[in-house]
Design a protein around this motif. Structure first.
Motif, PDB file in Angstrom:
ATOM      1  N   ASN A   1       0.821  -1.210   0.000  1.00  0.00           N
ATOM      2  CA  ASN A   1       0.000   0.000   0.000  1.00  0.00           C
ATOM      3  C   ASN A   1       0.856   1.260   0.000  1.00  0.00           C
ATOM      4  OD1 ASN A   1      -2.256  -1.653   0.072  1.00  0.00           O
ATOM      5  ND2 ASN A   1      -2.702  -1.266   2.227  1.00  0.00           N
ATOM      6  N   HIS A   2       1.993   1.211   0.698  1.00  0.00           N
ATOM      7  CA  HIS A   2       2.889   2.366   0.775  1.00  0.00           C
ATOM      8  C   HIS A   2       4.024   2.315  -0.245  1.00  0.00           C
ATOM      9  CE1 HIS A   2       0.958   2.846   4.738  1.00  0.00           C
ATOM     10  NE2 HIS A   2       1.098   4.113   4.439  1.00  0.00           N
ATOM     11  N   ARG A   3       4.077   1.239  -1.018  1.00  0.00           N
ATOM     12  CA  ARG A   3       5.103   1.066  -2.059  1.00  0.00           C
ATOM     13  C   ARG A   3       6.509   1.162  -1.487  1.00  0.00           C
ATOM     14  NH1 ARG A   3       2.091   4.319  -6.940  1.00  0.00           N
ATOM     15  NH2 ARG A   3       0.101   3.320  -6.572  1.00  0.00           N
TER      16      ARG A   3
ATOM     17  N   ASP B   1      -2.430   5.770  -8.960  1.00  0.00           N
ATOM     18  CA  ASP B   1      -2.217   6.727  -7.864  1.00  0.00           C
ATOM     19  C   ASP B   1      -2.223   6.023  -6.519  1.00  0.00           C
ATOM     20  OD1 ASP B   1      -2.066   8.841  -9.620  1.00  0.00           O
ATOM     21  OD2 ASP B   1      -4.158   9.442  -9.346  1.00  0.00           O
ATOM     22  N   TYR B   2      -2.992   4.957  -6.420  1.00  0.00           N
ATOM     23  CA  TYR B   2      -3.066   4.169  -5.191  1.00  0.00           C
ATOM     24  C   TYR B   2      -3.595   2.783  -5.529  1.00  0.00           C
ATOM     25  CZ  TYR B   2      -8.087   4.929  -5.472  1.00  0.00           C
ATOM     26  OH  TYR B   2      -9.386   4.942  -5.900  1.00  0.00           O
TER      27      TYR B   2
ATOM     28  N   PHE C   1      -5.010  -0.297  -2.731  1.00  0.00           N
ATOM     29  CA  PHE C   1      -5.092  -0.760  -1.352  1.00  0.00           C
ATOM     30  C   PHE C   1      -5.407  -2.243  -1.335  1.00  0.00           C
ATOM     31  CE2 PHE C   1      -5.997   3.776  -0.645  1.00  0.00           C
ATOM     32  CZ  PHE C   1      -5.011   4.023   0.292  1.00  0.00           C
TER      33      PHE C   1
ATOM     34  N   GLY D   1      -8.419  -0.289  -6.360  1.00  0.00           N
ATOM     35  CA  GLY D   1      -7.633   0.745  -7.016  1.00  0.00           C
ATOM     36  C   GLY D   1      -8.543   1.664  -7.794  1.00  0.00           C
TER      37      GLY D   1
ATOM     38  N   THR E   1      -9.995  11.036  -5.812  1.00  0.00           N
ATOM     39  CA  THR E   1      -8.731  10.695  -5.153  1.00  0.00           C
ATOM     40  C   THR E   1      -8.179  11.941  -4.478  1.00  0.00           C
ATOM     41  OG1 THR E   1      -8.252   9.026  -6.819  1.00  0.00           O
ATOM     42  CG2 THR E   1      -6.390   9.819  -5.515  1.00  0.00           C
TER      43      THR E   1
ATOM     44  N   ARG F   1      -5.424  11.614  -2.141  1.00  0.00           N
ATOM     45  CA  ARG F   1      -4.038  11.378  -1.753  1.00  0.00           C
ATOM     46  C   ARG F   1      -3.420  10.392  -2.722  1.00  0.00           C
ATOM     47  NH1 ARG F   1      -2.080   7.936   3.344  1.00  0.00           N
ATOM     48  NH2 ARG F   1       0.060   8.621   3.445  1.00  0.00           N
ATOM     49  N   LYS F   2      -2.244  10.723  -3.207  1.00  0.00           N
ATOM     50  CA  LYS F   2      -1.520   9.820  -4.093  1.00  0.00           C
ATOM     51  C   LYS F   2      -0.383   9.182  -3.312  1.00  0.00           C
ATOM     52  CE  LYS F   2      -2.648  12.384  -8.226  1.00  0.00           C
ATOM     53  NZ  LYS F   2      -2.166  13.047  -9.426  1.00  0.00           N
ATOM     54  N   LEU F   3      -0.142   7.937  -3.603  1.00  0.00           N
ATOM     55  CA  LEU F   3       0.946   7.212  -2.947  1.00  0.00           C
ATOM     56  C   LEU F   3       2.055   6.977  -3.958  1.00  0.00           C
ATOM     57  CD1 LEU F   3      -1.237   4.738  -0.890  1.00  0.00           C
ATOM     58  CD2 LEU F   3      -0.031   6.745  -0.052  1.00  0.00           C
TER      59      LEU F   3
ATOM     60  N   TYR G   1       5.618   8.071   5.400  1.00  0.00           N
ATOM     61  CA  TYR G   1       4.505   7.365   6.054  1.00  0.00           C
ATOM     62  C   TYR G   1       4.867   6.771   7.397  1.00  0.00           C
ATOM     63  CZ  TYR G   1       6.042   2.556   5.003  1.00  0.00           C
ATOM     64  OH  TYR G   1       6.710   1.362   4.968  1.00  0.00           O
TER      65      TYR G   1
END
Length: 159
Positions: free
Chosen positions: A16-18, A73-74, A76, A102, A144, A146-148, A153
């Motif tokens: 999730n946080h890459r 962008d994300y 989860f 996603g 969206t 927030r982009k990850l 984090y």
């Protein structure tokens, strides 16, 4: 069993946080990852799901597969109902339901895992097989905010 539960949840958190550096350490060097559709699904249904027949052998090949993750962008991953069964002092099996959400899809399935405790005392995935049960390729209707990834984090929440 706790350490193996922890590995499942850490796996999804790092995806999730890459956090690829820490994610890589979750795998044994000879690990195998696969994603399959059960045989009851017709060929037409399988055509609508990208990367259905995925199999990667070895930690390096698994890491290379993650290049598709960064185009969103994300994404989860949310695990539910984790069950761990110890086979021995150094091997275990786990399974859990997984929802992946996603901006362009939502997928549900069940993971079937094998974990191995290595010489350094750390449990790692030696085999992960994600069996897809449902896939919807409809783009998410929401907004969206927030982009990850978020490189900070691990320091959240901020004071």
């Amino acid at each position: 069993r706790f350490r193996n539960h922890e590995r499942v949840y850490l796996y999804q958190d790092l995806l999730n946080h890459r956090d690829w550096e820490r994610y890589e350490d979750l795998w044994t060097a000879d690990a195998v990852f696969s994603q399959t559709i059960d045989s009851g699904v017709g060929e037409e249904g399988a055509k609508n799901l990208s990367n259905v027949s995925v199999r990667r052998e070895g930690r390096a090949a698994i890491m290379e597969m993650l290049t598709n993750y960064v185009r969103f962008d994300y994404i989860f991953q949310m695990s539910h109902g984790v069950v761990v069964e110890l086979d021995s002092a150094s091997t275990a099996r786990s399974r859990h339901t997984l929802q992946i959400f996603g901006p362009e899809f939502m997928t549900l399935g069940i993971y079937y895992d094998r974990l191995r405790k290595e010489a350094d005392g750390v449990w790692r995935f030696s085999r992960r097989d994600f069996r897809v049960t449902y896939h919807d390729g409809t783009p998410a209707p929401g907004t969206t905010f927030r982009k990850l990834p978020d490189p900070n984090y691990r320091s959240l929440p901020l004071d």
